[in-house]
Design a protein around this motif. Structure first.
Motif, mmCIF file in Angstrom:
data_model
loop_
_atom_site.group_PDB
_atom_site.id
_atom_site.type_symbol
_atom_site.label_atom_id
_atom_site.label_comp_id
_atom_site.label_asym_id
_atom_site.label_seq_id
_atom_site.Cartn_x
_atom_site.Cartn_y
_atom_site.Cartn_z
ATOM 1 N N GLY A 165 0.811 -1.209 0.000
ATOM 2 C CA GLY A 165 0.000 0.000 0.000
ATOM 3 C C GLY A 165 0.845 1.260 0.000
ATOM 4 O O GLY A 165 2.015 1.271 0.392
ATOM 5 N N ARG A 166 0.211 2.360 -0.436
ATOM 6 C CA ARG A 166 0.869 3.672 -0.465
ATOM 7 C C ARG A 166 0.035 4.752 0.211
ATOM 8 O O ARG A 166 0.357 5.921 0.117
ATOM 9 C CB ARG A 166 1.155 4.076 -1.908
ATOM 10 C CG ARG A 166 2.090 3.134 -2.647
ATOM 11 C CD ARG A 166 2.276 3.545 -4.095
ATOM 12 N NE ARG A 166 3.175 2.657 -4.805
ATOM 13 C CZ ARG A 166 2.835 1.531 -5.391
ATOM 14 N NH1 ARG A 166 1.560 1.135 -5.326
ATOM 15 N NH2 ARG A 166 3.710 0.781 -6.029
ATOM 16 N N ASP A 167 -1.037 4.350 0.886
ATOM 17 C CA ASP A 167 -1.932 5.310 1.524
ATOM 18 C C ASP A 167 -1.341 5.732 2.866
ATOM 19 O O ASP A 167 -1.196 4.907 3.776
ATOM 20 C CB ASP A 167 -3.309 4.676 1.737
ATOM 21 C CG ASP A 167 -4.352 5.676 2.213
ATOM 22 O OD1 ASP A 167 -3.962 6.759 2.690
ATOM 23 O OD2 ASP A 167 -5.547 5.361 2.120
ATOM 24 N N PRO A 168 -0.977 7.029 3.048
ATOM 25 C CA PRO A 168 -0.378 7.452 4.322
ATOM 26 C C PRO A 168 -1.323 7.307 5.505
ATOM 27 O O PRO A 168 -0.861 7.268 6.656
ATOM 28 C CB PRO A 168 -0.018 8.927 4.069
ATOM 29 C CG PRO A 168 -0.903 9.354 2.936
ATOM 30 C CD PRO A 168 -1.093 8.141 2.090
ATOM 31 N N GLU A 169 -2.633 7.218 5.258
ATOM 32 C CA GLU A 169 -3.572 7.033 6.353
ATOM 33 C C GLU A 169 -3.658 5.580 6.801
ATOM 34 O O GLU A 169 -4.298 5.287 7.813
ATOM 35 C CB GLU A 169 -4.954 7.539 5.943
ATOM 36 C CG GLU A 169 -5.001 9.048 5.703
ATOM 37 C CD GLU A 169 -6.416 9.549 5.515
ATOM 38 O OE1 GLU A 169 -7.350 8.718 5.602
ATOM 39 O OE2 GLU A 169 -6.582 10.754 5.290
ATOM 40 N N LEU A 170 -3.037 4.675 6.058
ATOM 41 C CA LEU A 170 -3.015 3.253 6.423
ATOM 42 C C LEU A 170 -1.562 2.777 6.423
ATOM 43 O O LEU A 170 -1.152 1.954 5.592
ATOM 44 C CB LEU A 170 -3.858 2.425 5.446
ATOM 45 C CG LEU A 170 -5.358 2.742 5.415
ATOM 46 C CD1 LEU A 170 -6.029 2.016 4.269
ATOM 47 C CD2 LEU A 170 -6.011 2.366 6.745
ATOM 48 N N GLU A 225 5.840 -15.530 14.759
ATOM 49 C CA GLU A 225 6.207 -14.116 14.840
ATOM 50 C C GLU A 225 5.792 -13.417 13.554
ATOM 51 O O GLU A 225 5.955 -13.970 12.452
ATOM 52 C CB GLU A 225 7.717 -13.948 15.032
ATOM 53 C CG GLU A 225 8.240 -14.455 16.366
ATOM 54 C CD GLU A 225 7.945 -13.505 17.518
ATOM 55 O OE1 GLU A 225 7.506 -12.365 17.242
ATOM 56 O OE2 GLU A 225 8.149 -13.907 18.670
ATOM 57 N N GLN A 226 5.268 -12.212 13.691
ATOM 58 C CA GLN A 226 4.875 -11.421 12.533
ATOM 59 C C GLN A 226 5.558 -10.058 12.611
ATOM 60 O O GLN A 226 5.457 -9.362 13.622
ATOM 61 C CB GLN A 226 3.360 -11.258 12.470
ATOM 62 C CG GLN A 226 2.622 -12.579 12.214
ATOM 63 C CD GLN A 226 1.130 -12.378 12.014
ATOM 64 O OE1 GLN A 226 0.450 -11.804 12.857
ATOM 65 N NE2 GLN A 226 0.614 -12.831 10.897
ATOM 66 N N VAL A 227 6.227 -9.704 11.543
ATOM 67 C CA VAL A 227 6.995 -8.464 11.485
ATOM 68 C C VAL A 227 6.629 -7.738 10.190
ATOM 69 O O VAL A 227 6.695 -8.331 9.106
ATOM 70 C CB VAL A 227 8.513 -8.740 11.509
ATOM 71 C CG1 VAL A 227 9.293 -7.435 11.473
ATOM 72 C CG2 VAL A 227 8.883 -9.570 12.724
ATOM 73 N N VAL A 228 6.231 -6.476 10.302
ATOM 74 C CA VAL A 228 5.925 -5.682 9.119
ATOM 75 C C VAL A 228 7.141 -4.820 8.794
ATOM 76 O O VAL A 228 7.526 -3.949 9.573
ATOM 77 C CB VAL A 228 4.676 -4.807 9.329
ATOM 78 C CG1 VAL A 228 4.329 -4.082 8.028
ATOM 79 C CG2 VAL A 228 3.490 -5.659 9.792
ATOM 80 N N VAL A 229 7.749 -5.077 7.639
ATOM 81 C CA VAL A 229 8.943 -4.362 7.206
ATOM 82 C C VAL A 229 8.520 -3.271 6.227
ATOM 83 O O VAL A 229 7.833 -3.560 5.241
ATOM 84 C CB VAL A 229 9.939 -5.325 6.530
ATOM 85 C CG1 VAL A 229 11.201 -4.578 6.105
ATOM 86 C CG2 VAL A 229 10.283 -6.475 7.475
ATOM 87 N N PRO A 230 8.879 -2.008 6.482
ATOM 88 C CA PRO A 230 8.464 -0.931 5.592
ATOM 89 C C PRO A 230 8.993 -1.118 4.178
ATOM 90 O O PRO A 230 10.077 -1.694 3.975
ATOM 91 C CB PRO A 230 9.042 0.320 6.255
ATOM 92 C CG PRO A 230 10.097 -0.162 7.170
ATOM 93 C CD PRO A 230 9.708 -1.527 7.601
ATOM 94 N N ASP A 288 -0.021 -3.513 13.628
ATOM 95 C CA ASP A 288 -0.471 -4.862 13.339
ATOM 96 C C ASP A 288 -0.934 -4.960 11.894
ATOM 97 O O ASP A 288 -1.624 -4.064 11.391
ATOM 98 C CB ASP A 288 -1.618 -5.270 14.267
ATOM 99 C CG ASP A 288 -1.153 -5.483 15.697
ATOM 100 O OD1 ASP A 288 0.036 -5.806 15.886
ATOM 101 O OD2 ASP A 288 -1.974 -5.315 16.615
ATOM 102 N N PHE A 289 -0.573 -6.040 11.246
ATOM 103 C CA PHE A 289 -1.026 -6.315 9.888
ATOM 104 C C PHE A 289 -2.367 -7.042 9.969
ATOM 105 O O PHE A 289 -2.601 -7.816 10.901
ATOM 106 C CB PHE A 289 0.002 -7.193 9.178
ATOM 107 C CG PHE A 289 -0.087 -7.178 7.685
ATOM 108 C CD1 PHE A 289 0.499 -6.160 6.957
ATOM 109 C CD2 PHE A 289 -0.748 -8.191 7.005
ATOM 110 C CE1 PHE A 289 0.434 -6.146 5.577
ATOM 111 C CE2 PHE A 289 -0.826 -8.192 5.625
ATOM 112 C CZ PHE A 289 -0.229 -7.167 4.895
ATOM 113 N N PRO A 290 -3.287 -6.796 9.035
ATOM 114 C CA PRO A 290 -4.579 -7.508 9.090
ATOM 115 C C PRO A 290 -4.389 -9.018 8.953
ATOM 116 O O PRO A 290 -3.395 -9.497 8.402
ATOM 117 C CB PRO A 290 -5.355 -6.918 7.902
ATOM 118 C CG PRO A 290 -4.319 -6.323 7.014
ATOM 119 C CD PRO A 290 -3.223 -5.857 7.904
#
Length: 379
Positions: A146-151, A191-196, A239-241
């Motif tokens: 995604g690229r939405d700054p609100e999400l 483990e869940q990791v969200v990498v930018p 958190d990722f959905p």
């Protein structure tokens, strides 16, 4: 007289919408060629079609639209004004109810999470896996970030580590991509990791050789090492959905497609231009797909497909008897998904209805696939 394609282009309704409103008795063509079945519209119908498009964009029911069109050219505009005012009141009431529901949902959400008790990110992960396998997995999903700054939680790639498997996942709400690869070294719980996304791109740039890559998470710090090179940065504190719920689709029709032929049909075939209703998103090119006998995918564009052309295209106004239902998808999104699939043959899976996501799968790897949300074709 305008053909249905010209009427669609000038009114903004779309060919399938014009056919729908014809069948619904709202706006029919002035003349139908008895030999070919082509629809033709009179010049004065253009204003009615544009009015119809405006009324549909604000969600006016068809029953009221019929009356508006019937009274539009009359000298007494009271009926039209009354219908417009009644619909405006419905919209205002609906907005008030929506605001009330959103307020309740926010209160429920506030009760579920208390920022004062949120613990810092302290998980530790050590993985080793072949660099080519990780590179292929990232290539399969990166396009869907995604690229939405609100999400901001969607602005990266989820690394989902469980047992000896690593799944990478990305979504921007309109599409979702998943890939899986084997990994060694993690003996703990899931483990869940969200990498930018920028860090994902930096990591991908390191994966040019055949060596083992080492993926490490320590607290809020994420590091990838490949040989003597390293990329490191902070994980996203979001958190990722639950993507596992999103990929539980009802059984559909699977069709094996030749990717080069389908890509050519998409790039050269007719498209529908749809104005996006979300702020910040521009108009999109929509391709319309259908199937024949669960063996062939046809790219229809704004009109009916030319039967017997395989993955060819058509733009006429004939009936499509014997064909599957039409599914509209963002053409650019589908082309990106085909490229990310990285195979000369892929499987397109159509859901049981045109409102179901379109799945793009690898025949040789059930762990790598992407989903595209359909675009409505009836307005």
């Amino acid at each position: 007289m305008r053909s249905i394609g010209e009427m669609a282009r000038d009114s903004g309704l779309g060919v399938s919408a014009l056919r729908f409103y014809d069948r619904a008795g709202v706006l029919g063509p002035a003349w139908v060629d008895p030999a070919s079945g082509y629809r033709w519209y009179a010049p004065e119908q253009l204003d009615e079609a544009r009015l119809l498009a405006r009324l549909r964009r604000v969600g006016m029911p068809l029953a009221d639209i019929r009356l508006v069109l019937a009274g539009w050219s009359g000298e007494d505009a009271d009926l039209v004004r009354g219908l417009l005012q009644a619909h405006l009141r419905r919209l205002e009431q609906g907005l008030a109810e929506a605001l009330s529901e959103f307020s309740t949902i926010r209160e429920l959400l506030d009760h579920r999470e208390n920022p004062m008790t949120v613990s810092p990110l302290t998980g530790t992960v050590h993985l080793s896996l072949p660099a080519p396998a990780l590179a292929a997995a990232l290539d399969a999903v990166r396009f869907a970030s995604g690229r939405d700054p609100e999400l901001p939680m969607l602005g990266g790639v989820l690394f989902d580590i469980e047992g000896d498997a690593l799944r990478v996942v990305a979504t921007d709400r309109y599409r979702l991509a998943v890939a899986r690869t084997d990994a060694d070294g993690h003996g703990g719980s899931r483990e869940q990791v969200v990498v930018p996304a920028p860090l994902v791109d930096a990591m991908r740039a390191l994966l040019s050789g055949d060596e083992l890559a080492r993926f490490t998470v320590e607290g809020d710090r994420v590091t990838l090492e490949a040989g003597e090179r390293q990329a490191s940065g902070q994980r996203l504190a979001h958190d990722f959905p639950d993507y596992r719920r999103l990929v539980q689709l009802p059984p559909g029709r699977r069709v094996v497609v030749e990717v080069p032929a389908l890509r050519e049909a998409l790039e050269n075939g007719p498209v529908r231009v749809a104005e996006d209703r979300e702020p910040g998103r521009s108009a999109r090119d929509i391709s319309v797909l259908t199937t024949v006998d669960d063996k062939t995918v046809l790219v229809c564009g704004d009109g009916a497909p030319d039967e017997g052309t395989g993955t060819g295209t058509g733009n006429d106004d004939r009936d499509t008897g014997g064909l599957g239902y039409h599914v509209g998808v963002d053409r650019g999104f589908l082309l990106e998904a085909l490229a990310a699939g990285d195979r000369d043959r892929l499987v397109l899976e159509f859901g049981p209805a045109p409102t179901a996501p379109l799945a793009i799968r690898r025949a040789d790897d059930e762990g790598a696939f992407s989903l595209l949300m359909p675009v409505r074709l009836d307005d």
